[in-house]
Design an enzyme around this catalytic site. Structure first.
Site, mmCIF file in Angstrom:
data_model
loop_
_atom_site.group_PDB
_atom_site.id
_atom_site.type_symbol
_atom_site.label_atom_id
_atom_site.label_comp_id
_atom_site.label_asym_id
_atom_site.label_seq_id
_atom_site.Cartn_x
_atom_site.Cartn_y
_atom_site.Cartn_z
ATOM 1 N N THR A 1 -17.214 0.010 44.099
ATOM 2 C CA THR A 1 -16.679 -0.853 42.858
ATOM 3 C C THR A 1 -17.447 -1.820 43.558
ATOM 4 O OG1 THR A 1 -15.879 -1.657 41.502
ATOM 5 C CG2 THR A 1 -14.729 -1.963 43.648
ATOM 6 N N LYS B 1 -21.820 -0.031 43.485
ATOM 7 C CA LYS B 1 -22.128 1.690 42.772
ATOM 8 C C LYS B 1 -23.299 2.387 42.308
ATOM 9 C CE LYS B 1 -18.721 -0.190 39.948
ATOM 10 N NZ LYS B 1 -17.363 -0.189 38.228
ATOM 11 N N ASN C 1 -19.161 5.887 40.645
ATOM 12 C CA ASN C 1 -17.561 4.526 41.206
ATOM 13 C C ASN C 1 -16.708 5.675 41.293
ATOM 14 O OD1 ASN C 1 -17.118 5.838 38.682
ATOM 15 N ND2 ASN C 1 -15.573 4.113 38.693
ATOM 16 N N GLY D 1 -24.652 -7.754 30.873
ATOM 17 C CA GLY D 1 -24.468 -6.747 31.784
ATOM 18 C C GLY D 1 -25.829 -5.615 32.001
ATOM 19 N N ALA D 2 -26.354 -4.645 32.839
ATOM 20 C CA ALA D 2 -27.199 -4.281 33.271
ATOM 21 C C ALA D 2 -26.560 -3.651 34.621
ATOM 22 C CB ALA D 2 -28.709 -4.796 32.365
ATOM 23 N N GLY D 3 -25.710 -3.686 35.130
ATOM 24 C CA GLY D 3 -25.374 -3.392 36.885
ATOM 25 C C GLY D 3 -24.596 -1.815 36.211
ATOM 26 N N ALA E 1 -21.279 -0.689 36.674
ATOM 27 C CA ALA E 1 -20.465 -0.636 35.280
ATOM 28 C C ALA E 1 -21.415 -0.414 33.724
ATOM 29 C CB ALA E 1 -19.030 -1.806 35.561
ATOM 30 N N ILE F 1 -14.561 -5.747 31.110
ATOM 31 C CA ILE F 1 -13.983 -5.656 32.301
ATOM 32 C C ILE F 1 -13.694 -5.657 33.121
ATOM 33 C CG2 ILE F 1 -16.537 -3.262 31.388
ATOM 34 C CD1 ILE F 1 -17.405 -4.407 34.140
ATOM 35 N N GLY G 1 -9.135 -5.988 30.764
ATOM 36 C CA GLY G 1 -9.751 -4.962 31.302
ATOM 37 C C GLY G 1 -8.806 -3.394 31.695
HETATM 38 P P1 ATR Z 1 -20.890 -3.185 39.004
HETATM 39 O O1 ATR Z 1 -20.933 -2.351 39.380
HETATM 40 O O2 ATR Z 1 -19.691 -3.451 39.091
HETATM 41 O O3 ATR Z 1 -21.161 -3.026 37.248
HETATM 42 P P2 ATR Z 1 -23.136 -4.852 39.820
HETATM 43 O O4 ATR Z 1 -23.963 -3.265 39.893
HETATM 44 O O5 ATR Z 1 -23.501 -5.909 40.855
HETATM 45 O O6 ATR Z 1 -21.734 -4.527 39.492
HETATM 46 O O7 ATR Z 1 -23.912 -5.472 38.457
HETATM 47 C C1 ATR Z 1 -23.344 -6.756 37.916
HETATM 48 C C2 ATR Z 1 -23.474 -7.560 37.120
HETATM 49 O O8 ATR Z 1 -23.821 -8.823 36.981
HETATM 50 C C3 ATR Z 1 -25.363 -7.367 36.334
HETATM 51 O O9 ATR Z 1 -25.861 -7.063 35.046
HETATM 52 C C4 ATR Z 1 -25.414 -8.445 36.987
HETATM 53 O O10 ATR Z 1 -26.696 -8.887 36.316
HETATM 54 P P3 ATR Z 1 -27.841 -9.092 37.281
HETATM 55 O O11 ATR Z 1 -28.332 -7.634 36.757
HETATM 56 O O12 ATR Z 1 -29.116 -9.900 36.564
HETATM 57 O O13 ATR Z 1 -27.300 -9.241 38.860
HETATM 58 C C5 ATR Z 1 -24.192 -9.719 36.462
HETATM 59 N N1 ATR Z 1 -24.143 -10.150 36.756
HETATM 60 C C6 ATR Z 1 -23.543 -11.306 38.122
HETATM 61 N N2 ATR Z 1 -22.980 -12.457 38.873
HETATM 62 C C7 ATR Z 1 -24.007 -12.747 37.732
HETATM 63 C C8 ATR Z 1 -24.107 -14.269 37.863
HETATM 64 N N3 ATR Z 1 -23.686 -15.082 38.930
HETATM 65 N N4 ATR Z 1 -25.044 -14.730 36.597
HETATM 66 C C9 ATR Z 1 -25.215 -13.782 35.393
HETATM 67 N N5 ATR Z 1 -24.998 -12.536 35.006
HETATM 68 C C10 ATR Z 1 -24.667 -11.696 37.085
#
Ligand code: ATR
Length: 276
Positions: free
Chosen positions: A72, A76, A97, A137-139, A141, A226, A249
C-alpha cells in the site's frame, strides 16, 4: 489475534508493506479471516520506505514460508516493476496492491482496490451503473477505482489531482478502454456529480488539507472515502454537515480481504481475479 498464539514452524506468513504503517487495518482483518477459517497463516506489518522497497522485495523472494504480501501507500506503482508477472487489470491500471509469491520465488501482482471499492458501494446499496462520478486523485488506488467504476458502467468520470498531468494521463488511458464513458479533468469543484470519491491519501494525517472544495457539495450527493483510519475523515465530516450521504473506507477493505486472501493463495489454488 488468536493465531498469534498458535504460530509454529509450519505457519504460512504474509506481510503488508507500507510507509507510514501505523494506520493499516488489513492485518487485523486478514488474521481474523485466517482464524475463522482455521488456517495456519499469519499477516504481519512491514514498515518499508520507498528507497528500501527493492531490497526488501528481493529478500522476500527467498523466504520460503512466505506466500504473499499486500502493498500500500506509497508503493503500489513502484512494485509493478518488481513483480515477474502482473494481471491484466494491474497492467492496465499500472499499480499492484497484492502479490503472490510462488514456490520458485517468482512474484505475481494483482490490483484489487477497484474491485473492492465497487463491491463496497454495492454492499451499501449504491449501484454505480449510470452515475456521474467526481474522483479526486490519480495515484495507484484512484487509478484502480477509476477503471473499476468505468467497468461497472458509470456514465461520467471527472478526475481532479494535484499533479494535473497524472489526471490527464489517466483520462487518456480510460478513454481507450471505455470510449462510452464521458471523461474529463476537473477542478476542486465536485458539484454536479452523483458520487464524489476521495481517492487520494489526504485525510490519513490530521493536518492534511481537504482533497476537494467541500463548500460546493450539495445534499443530493453521495461522498465516499478510501481512507479507513480515521473512519470519519474531515471530508466525511464536512459532507455530513452538508447533508450528503457518506460512505467510509472500511467496506472497500472488508470487501477486499477475501479477494486478497484468494490472490495470495498458492499458484495451484490461486484465482487470478480480474475485474475488467
Ligand atoms: P495510493 O497508492 O494509495 O493511491 P499514491 O499512488 O502515492 O498512493 O497516490 C496518492 C494520491 O494522493 C495521489 O493522487 C496524490 O497526488 P499527486 O499525484 O499530485 O502526488 C495525492 N496526494 C497525496 N498527498 C497530497 C497532497 N498533500 N495534496 C494533494 N494531493 C495529494
Amino acid at each position: 489475534m488468536e493465531n498469534q498464539n498458535t504460530i509454529s514452524g509450519n505457519t504460512r506468513v504474509y506481510a503488508i508493506i507500507a510507509d507510514p504503517i501505523h494506520h493499516v487495518q488489513t492485518p487485523a482483518a486478514m488474521n481474523r479471516l485466517f482464524t475463522e477459517r482455521g488456517e495456519d497463516r499469519v499477516m504481519v506489518p512491514f514498515h518499508v520506505s520507498a528507497e528500501g522497497l527493492p531490497g526488501v522485495v528481493a529478500g522476500l523472494r527467498a523466504i520460503q514460508s512466505l506466500d504473499g504480501f499486500i502493498v500500500t501507500v506509497p508503493h503500489k506503482s513502484a512494485i509493478v516493476e518488481l513483480c515477474d508477472s502482473v494481471s491484466d487489470a494491474a497492467q492496465l491500471v499500472g499499480a499492484v496492491n497484492v502479490v503472490r509469491r510462488n514456490a520458485d520465488g517468482s512474484l505475481h501482482g494483482d490490483i484489487l482496490d477497484g474491485a473492492g471499492f465497487v463491491a463496497g458501494l454495492r454492499q451499501r446499496g449504491v449501484e454505480p451503473a449510470g452515475l456521474s462520478v467526481y474522483l479526486a486523485g490519480a495515484g495507484g488506488a484512484a487509478k484502480a477505482i477509476a477503471f473499476a467504476l468505468a467497468a461497472a458502467g458509470v456514465s461520467k468520470i471527472t478526475l481532479f489531482n494535484r499533479t494535473t498531468h497524472k489526471a490527464e494521463a489517466l483520462v487518456q488511458r480510460l478513454a481507450t478502454v471505455f470510449p462510452a464513458v464521458q471523461l474529463c479533468v476537473g477542478s476542486e469543484d465536485p458539484s454536479g456529480h452523483d458520487l464524489v470519491v476521495n481517492g487520494t491519501s489526504l485525510g490519513l494525517c490530521v493536518d492534511d488539507m481537504l482533497p476537494l472544495n467541500v463548500a460546493l457539495l450539495t445534499s443530493s450527493q453521495i461522498v465516499a472515502e478510501i481512507i479507513m483510519q480515521p473512519a470519519i475523515t474531515p471530508l466525511l465530516a464536512a459532507a455530513t454537515e452538508k447533508g450528503c450521504r457518506v460512505l467510509d473506507g472500511m467496506p472497500m477493505l472488508l470487501c477486499q480481504i477475501e479477494l486478497m486472501a484468494a490472490a495470495m493463495a498458492t499458484e495451484k489454488n490461486g484465482q487470478n481475479h480480474e475485474y475488467i
